[in-house]
Design a protein around this motif. Sequence first.
Motif, mmCIF file in Angstrom:
data_model
loop_
_atom_site.group_PDB
_atom_site.id
_atom_site.type_symbol
_atom_site.label_atom_id
_atom_site.label_comp_id
_atom_site.label_asym_id
_atom_site.label_seq_id
_atom_site.Cartn_x
_atom_site.Cartn_y
_atom_site.Cartn_z
ATOM 1 N N ALA A 290 -20.915 83.588 80.950
ATOM 2 C CA ALA A 290 -22.109 84.091 81.655
ATOM 3 C C ALA A 290 -21.832 85.467 82.246
ATOM 4 N N ASP A 291 -20.644 85.666 82.790
ATOM 5 C CA ASP A 291 -20.293 86.981 83.340
ATOM 6 C C ASP A 291 -20.280 88.044 82.249
ATOM 7 N N ARG A 292 -19.713 87.700 81.082
ATOM 8 C CA ARG A 292 -19.673 88.660 79.975
ATOM 9 C C ARG A 292 -21.090 88.980 79.484
ATOM 10 N N VAL A 293 -21.921 87.957 79.370
ATOM 11 C CA VAL A 293 -23.298 88.178 78.916
ATOM 12 C C VAL A 293 -24.042 89.048 79.924
ATOM 13 N N SER B 96 -22.869 92.578 79.601
ATOM 14 C CA SER B 96 -23.414 93.190 78.387
ATOM 15 C C SER B 96 -24.880 93.556 78.569
ATOM 16 N N LEU B 97 -25.629 92.665 79.216
ATOM 17 C CA LEU B 97 -27.046 92.955 79.455
ATOM 18 C C LEU B 97 -27.213 94.152 80.375
ATOM 19 N N HIS B 98 -26.375 94.226 81.404
ATOM 20 C CA HIS B 98 -26.451 95.379 82.309
ATOM 21 C C HIS B 98 -26.137 96.668 81.545
ATOM 22 N N ASN B 99 -25.098 96.628 80.719
ATOM 23 C CA ASN B 99 -24.739 97.825 79.949
ATOM 24 C C ASN B 99 -25.862 98.217 79.003
ATOM 25 N N ALA C 210 -32.148 102.575 79.486
ATOM 26 C CA ALA C 210 -32.774 103.404 80.521
ATOM 27 C C ALA C 210 -32.355 104.859 80.355
ATOM 28 N N HIS C 211 -31.076 105.076 80.063
ATOM 29 C CA HIS C 211 -30.592 106.442 79.860
ATOM 30 C C HIS C 211 -31.294 107.074 78.653
ATOM 31 N N GLY C 212 -31.396 106.292 77.568
ATOM 32 C CA GLY C 212 -32.077 106.797 76.372
ATOM 33 C C GLY C 212 -33.537 107.112 76.641
ATOM 34 N N ALA C 213 -34.206 106.240 77.395
ATOM 35 C CA ALA C 213 -35.611 106.477 77.724
ATOM 36 C C ALA C 213 -35.766 107.718 78.590
ATOM 37 N N THR C 214 -34.850 107.909 79.518
ATOM 38 C CA THR C 214 -34.898 109.092 80.376
ATOM 39 C C THR C 214 -34.713 110.360 79.549
ATOM 40 N N ARG C 215 -33.740 110.318 78.635
ATOM 41 C CA ARG C 215 -33.507 111.502 77.783
ATOM 42 C C ARG C 215 -34.707 111.777 76.898
ATOM 43 N N ALA C 216 -35.316 110.703 76.353
ATOM 44 C CA ALA C 216 -36.499 110.891 75.507
ATOM 45 C C ALA C 216 -37.643 111.495 76.314
ATOM 46 N N ALA C 217 -37.825 111.033 77.538
ATOM 47 C CA ALA C 217 -38.885 111.588 78.392
ATOM 48 C C ALA C 217 -38.605 113.058 78.698
ATOM 49 N N GLU C 218 -37.341 113.407 78.946
ATOM 50 C CA GLU C 218 -36.987 114.802 79.213
ATOM 51 C C GLU C 218 -37.258 115.672 77.984
ATOM 52 N N LYS C 219 -36.867 115.161 76.807
ATOM 53 C CA LYS C 219 -37.105 115.917 75.567
ATOM 54 C C LYS C 219 -38.603 116.080 75.316
ATOM 55 N N ALA C 220 -39.374 115.031 75.561
ATOM 56 C CA ALA C 220 -40.825 115.120 75.378
ATOM 57 C C ALA C 220 -41.419 116.150 76.330
ATOM 58 N N GLU C 221 -40.943 116.169 77.561
ATOM 59 C CA GLU C 221 -41.429 117.152 78.539
ATOM 60 C C GLU C 221 -41.079 118.569 78.095
#
Length: 140
Positions: A62-65, A68-71, A77-88
């Motif tokens: 459960a700790d590993r899962v 992994s989910l947090h990562n 979230a990082h990818g979405a932020t970068r995509a939003a920055e690129k779109a802007e």
Amino acid sequence: MTKPEDHVANAATAAANTVTAAARIEERAERVKQATSDAVDRTRDAVDRAADRTKEAVDRTADRVESSLHNATDRAAHGATRAAEKAEEAKLRSKEAYDDAVDKANDWLDVAREYVREKPVQSIALAVAAGWLAGRILRN
């Protein structure tokens, strides 16, 4: 014939054998009871240890899962932020390009107006020639 004393002796021996057999049966029953109790205790201990190991394994998994989910969530979230920055950035560049195109079109329109004001006859002649040429091209 048998004597009555023999009968008494035989009866006494049989009684003594019966008491001894009963004692042996009781002793063996006590040993079986103790062995069963020991087996139950050992089984209970083994089940408890297995349950503890299973719980620990489930907790580790459960700790590993969870990690992994947090990562994965962080990466998403990082990818979405970068995509939003690129779109802007693309939006800003597009707006700049649009503004530049509008400015150039306005400049050309100003030049055309100035030419028409300075040379109205030539402007009309050019317009008629352009219309005639466009008509010829479109007719063929």
